[in-house]
Design a protein around this motif. Structure first.
Motif, PDB file in Angstrom:
ATOM      1  N   PHE A 230      11.326  99.583  29.196  1.00  0.00           N
ATOM      2  CA  PHE A 230      11.458 101.147  29.161  1.00  0.00           C
ATOM      3  C   PHE A 230      10.101 101.548  28.455  1.00  0.00           C
ATOM      4  N   ARG A 231       9.502 102.689  28.874  1.00  0.00           N
ATOM      5  CA  ARG A 231       8.419 103.064  28.323  1.00  0.00           C
ATOM      6  C   ARG A 231       8.894 104.243  27.475  1.00  0.00           C
ATOM      7  N   VAL A 232       8.697 104.175  26.157  1.00  0.00           N
ATOM      8  CA  VAL A 232       9.515 105.279  24.965  1.00  0.00           C
ATOM      9  C   VAL A 232       8.152 105.948  24.372  1.00  0.00           C
ATOM     10  N   THR A 233       8.089 107.313  24.281  1.00  0.00           N
ATOM     11  CA  THR A 233       7.262 108.185  23.627  1.00  0.00           C
ATOM     12  C   THR A 233       8.104 109.200  23.032  1.00  0.00           C
ATOM     13  N   PHE A 234       7.716 109.417  21.735  1.00  0.00           N
ATOM     14  CA  PHE A 234       8.270 110.747  20.772  1.00  0.00           C
ATOM     15  C   PHE A 234       7.457 110.870  19.309  1.00  0.00           C
ATOM     16  N   ASP A 235       7.644 111.945  18.950  1.00  0.00           N
ATOM     17  CA  ASP A 235       6.910 112.408  17.772  1.00  0.00           C
ATOM     18  C   ASP A 235       7.901 112.386  16.577  1.00  0.00           C
ATOM     19  N   TYR A 236       7.409 111.933  15.496  1.00  0.00           N
ATOM     20  CA  TYR A 236       8.408 111.948  14.308  1.00  0.00           C
ATOM     21  C   TYR A 236       7.716 112.273  13.368  1.00  0.00           C
ATOM     22  N   TRP A 237       8.351 112.978  12.062  1.00  0.00           N
ATOM     23  CA  TRP A 237       7.971 113.129  10.799  1.00  0.00           C
ATOM     24  C   TRP A 237       8.311 112.098   9.611  1.00  0.00           C
ATOM     25  N   VAL A 238       7.163 111.671   8.702  1.00  0.00           N
ATOM     26  CA  VAL A 238       7.140 110.832   7.831  1.00  0.00           C
ATOM     27  C   VAL A 238       6.912 111.411   6.467  1.00  0.00           C
ATOM     28  N   GLN A 239       7.752 111.063   5.500  1.00  0.00           N
ATOM     29  CA  GLN A 239       7.166 111.489   4.113  1.00  0.00           C
ATOM     30  C   GLN A 239       6.277 110.231   3.455  1.00  0.00           C
ATOM     31  N   PRO A 240       5.160 110.483   3.287  1.00  0.00           N
ATOM     32  CA  PRO A 240       4.317 109.206   2.421  1.00  0.00           C
ATOM     33  C   PRO A 240       4.896 109.105   1.101  1.00  0.00           C
ATOM     34  N   PHE A 241       4.265 108.065   0.584  1.00  0.00           N
ATOM     35  CA  PHE A 241       4.691 108.056  -0.932  1.00  0.00           C
ATOM     36  C   PHE A 241       4.055 108.949  -1.642  1.00  0.00           C
ATOM     37  N   SER A 242       3.105 109.603  -1.442  1.00  0.00           N
ATOM     38  CA  SER A 242       2.615 110.873  -2.021  1.00  0.00           C
ATOM     39  C   SER A 242       1.883 111.830  -1.188  1.00  0.00           C
ATOM     40  N   GLY A 243       2.103 112.929  -1.331  1.00  0.00           N
ATOM     41  CA  GLY A 243       1.547 114.133  -0.568  1.00  0.00           C
ATOM     42  C   GLY A 243       2.289 114.629   0.221  1.00  0.00           C
ATOM     43  N   ASP A 244       1.762 115.493   1.340  1.00  0.00           N
ATOM     44  CA  ASP A 244       2.709 116.214   2.380  1.00  0.00           C
ATOM     45  C   ASP A 244       3.165 115.233   3.519  1.00  0.00           C
ATOM     46  N   LYS A 245       4.339 115.871   4.121  1.00  0.00           N
ATOM     47  CA  LYS A 245       4.664 114.973   5.225  1.00  0.00           C
ATOM     48  C   LYS A 245       3.732 115.088   6.357  1.00  0.00           C
ATOM     49  N   VAL A 246       3.809 114.040   7.064  1.00  0.00           N
ATOM     50  CA  VAL A 246       2.716 114.022   8.433  1.00  0.00           C
ATOM     51  C   VAL A 246       3.596 113.612   9.508  1.00  0.00           C
ATOM     52  N   ARG A 247       3.039 114.170  10.735  1.00  0.00           N
ATOM     53  CA  ARG A 247       3.703 113.995  11.948  1.00  0.00           C
ATOM     54  C   ARG A 247       2.878 112.999  12.732  1.00  0.00           C
ATOM     55  N   ARG A 248       3.603 111.872  13.306  1.00  0.00           N
ATOM     56  CA  ARG A 248       3.038 110.700  14.192  1.00  0.00           C
ATOM     57  C   ARG A 248       3.660 110.624  15.292  1.00  0.00           C
ATOM     58  N   THR A 249       2.953 109.848  16.214  1.00  0.00           N
ATOM     59  CA  THR A 249       3.392 109.778  17.704  1.00  0.00           C
ATOM     60  C   THR A 249       3.622 108.377  18.099  1.00  0.00           C
ATOM     61  N   PHE A 250       4.849 107.795  18.609  1.00  0.00           N
ATOM     62  CA  PHE A 250       5.043 106.532  18.946  1.00  0.00           C
ATOM     63  C   PHE A 250       4.915 106.506  20.481  1.00  0.00           C
TER      64      PHE A 250
END
Length: 692
Positions: A230-250
């Motif tokens: 299967f080929r899977v794609t999605f965006d997700y939000w991550v809380q880093p150790f410090s700083g603001d949350k970031v959006r990433r793509t898999f």
């Protein structure tokens, strides 16, 4: 009486020579005028023919606009342990037609740090942009391929295809892209799989927290094969150790383990700390945690499996003729439907591959019901065998391995009433029957190379066989070889010959090279662009200022180099103006921007080195609504839904010559001189992008 002599007027030799010189001077002056005018006229006709061909390519693609590929990309090459790996190169601009290497040797081989990448015509010019992503085809009705095989035949629209073995040209071994995925599967959100689940459905739960899960169906292959990928794609939000949350793509491929009972296999998006009951798809960095997964960015496609014999699984295909781009799909796929966001839809195959040579032109023709078959193929003529190439070598053929027979064996085969064994040849012209994939034997095809016309002989010319019992349009009955066939019958009674095919009313595809260097190709912006927080890669965009390390202007969105000149549409965005760009507040609402299209511009030398679109086209003081200090955008994002909405067809020509010798440095300089002769005729049109 004294006679008076009268002098008769005459022309002296000197006067005669003066007249001749004046006359010849005039003749030479006129002679010098006419070649220039004739040359300009020829160039004008050539440019007009190139523009017409580009329009034809565009119109043909628009005729099937619902099935266009997701993107067409440039490539780069990596030599390793005797093999050349082909990969996408998102940094190359469409205007860059230089070689994909830094040296050229005397035999025309392009080298990258001393290692071969390919012969120069195949790794420069139009052929730098050879990667086709997700070229879409509806599974057609099944048919017989001359009794050799049975299934649903698809001919790739941009074939021939680069295969692992470049036998006739460079002799190199390649690892090109070749994969086939199906339609997008149906997501069932906030639910788990049960006994009523269908094999085109997948399930998601817990997407708003750190225990997000996805369940994929286990589709077992033959006893010796694995389950589907299967080929899977999605965006997700991550809380880093410090700083603001970031959006990433898999984006990646997942292969569930085989299970005799089938069913579903469950994955965590990110495996929670201390929970090893299920595998995870993503591994986060130290101190990071998953906040949520964007449900509406999840896309799952099931891969087709290559087989030698079909089972009951519709996601199967055979490589009938890889080089020619002929695929045979499981007949079960024709009657397979699934539910998508567009409702009940037939099964679709999305094929990704590398084009072999854009200089191989295509012409789709139909044979009329007439005894005198003459099909005009090309305004550029047809390149004849042994004609001169730009580097002064001789043209030997299209370099596409093609089944044929040895005509010298015809008489012997007829007398013995046995088929002639097929051999692999390198033809200059290939005539294919689009219904069956059969190829007309090369000795049956008559060429008028200068005028670009083909016809068909009444019989194999080196045979004494007389075709009997034929209809009046005898010249449309030809001998063909079917994909995978090992022997061709040439028996006398052509009405009973299994290899005789009446072309009347049939659709043919003719593959050929033009007399001059002409390549016709398509460009397409990616259907959908995903946001990234670093340098943009294929199918990605970066909002300036959204990442402190990458930088950029907050009024710009950045794209990979291949996107230059393409048109993209921003479906929804939020921006602020004036002083609010520097110090936004939650007391005022940002301005909405909907369904606005931009043309991607070349990189700005005063900015980060990526092509961009500029929000100041909308408002001179605009900037995207980004987090700043304690301020968080009210909608959680600045941009959403970026799609490619342009299709470009172009014809690349070159009338120059390239003289190669032993000096690698001089060879590279010679190619640079040759590259100055590239001319491009292009046409761009607006399309509806973002299809899945």
């Amino acid at each position: 009486m004294k006679m008076k002599l009268r002098r008769t007027a005459a022309t002296t030799l000197v006067e005669l020579l003066v007249v001749i010189v004046v006359f010849l001077t005039g003749i030479l002056a006129v002679a010098r005028i006419f070649p220039g005018g004739i040359r300009l006229l020829a160039q004008s006709r050539f440019r007009l023919a190139a523009a017409s061909l580009a329009a034809d390519v565009r119109d043909e693609l628009l005729h099937n606009s619902e099935d266009l590929p997701t993107a067409i990309l440039p490539v780069k090459y990596l030599y390793q342990a005797g093999v050349v790996y082909v990969d996408s190169d998102p940094t190359r601009s469409p205007q860059d037609l230089g070689i994909a290497g830094n040296q050229i040797n005397q035999s025309g081989m392009v080298l990258i740090n001393g290692h071969p990448a390919g012969l120069w015509p195949y790794v420069s010019g139009a052929n730098l942009f050879r990667r086709v992503i997700d070229d879409q085809y509806h599974i057609p009705s099944p048919r017989s391929l001359g009794g050799v095989d049975f299934g649903s035949l698809v001919t790739l629209r941009f074939g021939p295809v680069l295969t692992s073995s470049d036998t006739y040209a460079s002799g190199l071994t390649y690892v090109p892209l070749f994969e086939i995925f199906g339609s997008e599967m149906e997501q069932i959100a906030n639910a788990s799989a049960d006994g009523n689940a269908l094999n085109y459905q997948y399930f998601t739960t817990g997407l708003d927290g750190d225990h997000a899960k996805i369940q994929l169906p286990i589709i077992n292959g033959p006893s010796s094969g694995p389950a589907n990928t299967f080929r899977v794609t999605f965006d997700y939000w991550v809380q880093p150790f410090s700083g603001d949350k970031v959006r990433r793509t898999f984006t990646g491929q997942i292969v569930p383990p085989s299970s005799p009972g089938g069913g579903y296999y469950t994955y965590y998006i990110v495996q929670p700390s201390g929970d090893t009951s299920l595998p995870g798809i993503i591994t986060l960095g130290a101190g990071e945690s998953l906040l949520s997964v964007d449900q509406f960015t999840i896309h799952v496609l099931k891969q087709f499996r290559q087989v030698t014999a079909f089972s009951t699984d519709p996601y199967e295909y055979k490589l009938t003729d890889w080089a020619h781009g002929l695929l045979l799909f499981n007949p079960a796929g024709f009657n397979t439907f699934q539910y998508t966001s567009k409702g009940r839809q037939p099964l679709i195959a999305k094929v990704s591959y590398d084009v072999y040579d854009w200089r191989i032109l295509h012409e789709n023709l139909s044979v009329a019901d007439t005894a005198n078959v003459a099909l005009r193929v090309s305004s550029f003529g047809i390149k004849a065998r042994e004609s001169q190439n730009p580097d002064y070598t001789r043209f030997k053929g299209l370099n596409v391995p093609t089944l044929d027979i040895d005509p010298a064996q015809v008489d012997t085969s007829v007398s013995a009433n046995t088929p002639i064994p097929t051999i692999t040849t390198n033809p200059t012209v290939i005539v294919e029957d689009q219904e069956t994939g059969a190829v007309v034997l090369s000795d049956e095809v008559v060429l008028d190379s200068v005028h670009g016309i083909i016809g068909f002989r009444n019989g194999v010319t080196k045979s004494k066989v007389a075709k009997t019992g034929l209809p009046e349009d005898a010249t449309t009955v030809v001998l063909v070889v079917y994909p995978g066939q090992t022997g061709v019958s040439v028996q006398q009674d052509m009405t009973k010959n299994p290899n005789a095919l009446n072309l009347t009313g049939r659709k043919l595809r003719v593959l050929y090279r033009a007399n001059q260097e002409v390549a016709a190709q398509a460009f397409k912006a990616s259907n959908i662009y995903q946001q990234t927080y670093s340098a943009p890669n294929v199918g990605q965009y970066y909002v300036g200022g959204s990442d402190g390390t990458t930088g950029g202007h907050t009024n710009r969105m950045y794209f990979p180099g291949v996107t230059v000149g393409q048109r993209v549409m921003l479906q929804q965005g939020w921006y602020r103006t004036g002083a609010e760009c520097g110090s936004p507040t939650s007391t005022t609402q940002p301005t909405s921007l909907n369904d606005y299209s931009f043309v991607v511009q070349r990189p700005d030398t005063t900015d980060i080195p990526y092509p961009f679109v500029d929000l100041t086209e909308v408002d001179a003081s605009a900037c995207f609504d980004l987090p700043s200090g304690t301020y968080q955008p009210p909608y959680g994002y600045a941009v959403r839904g970026v799609k490619g909405v342009s299709l470009t067809a172009r014809v690349v020509t070159n009338s120059g010559f390239l003289n190669l010798g032993n000096d690698l440095v001089k060879n590279l300089a010679a190619f640079e001189d040759y590259a100055r002769n590239f001319r491009v005729a292009s046409t761009q049109t607006f399309i509806q992008g973002g299809q899945q």
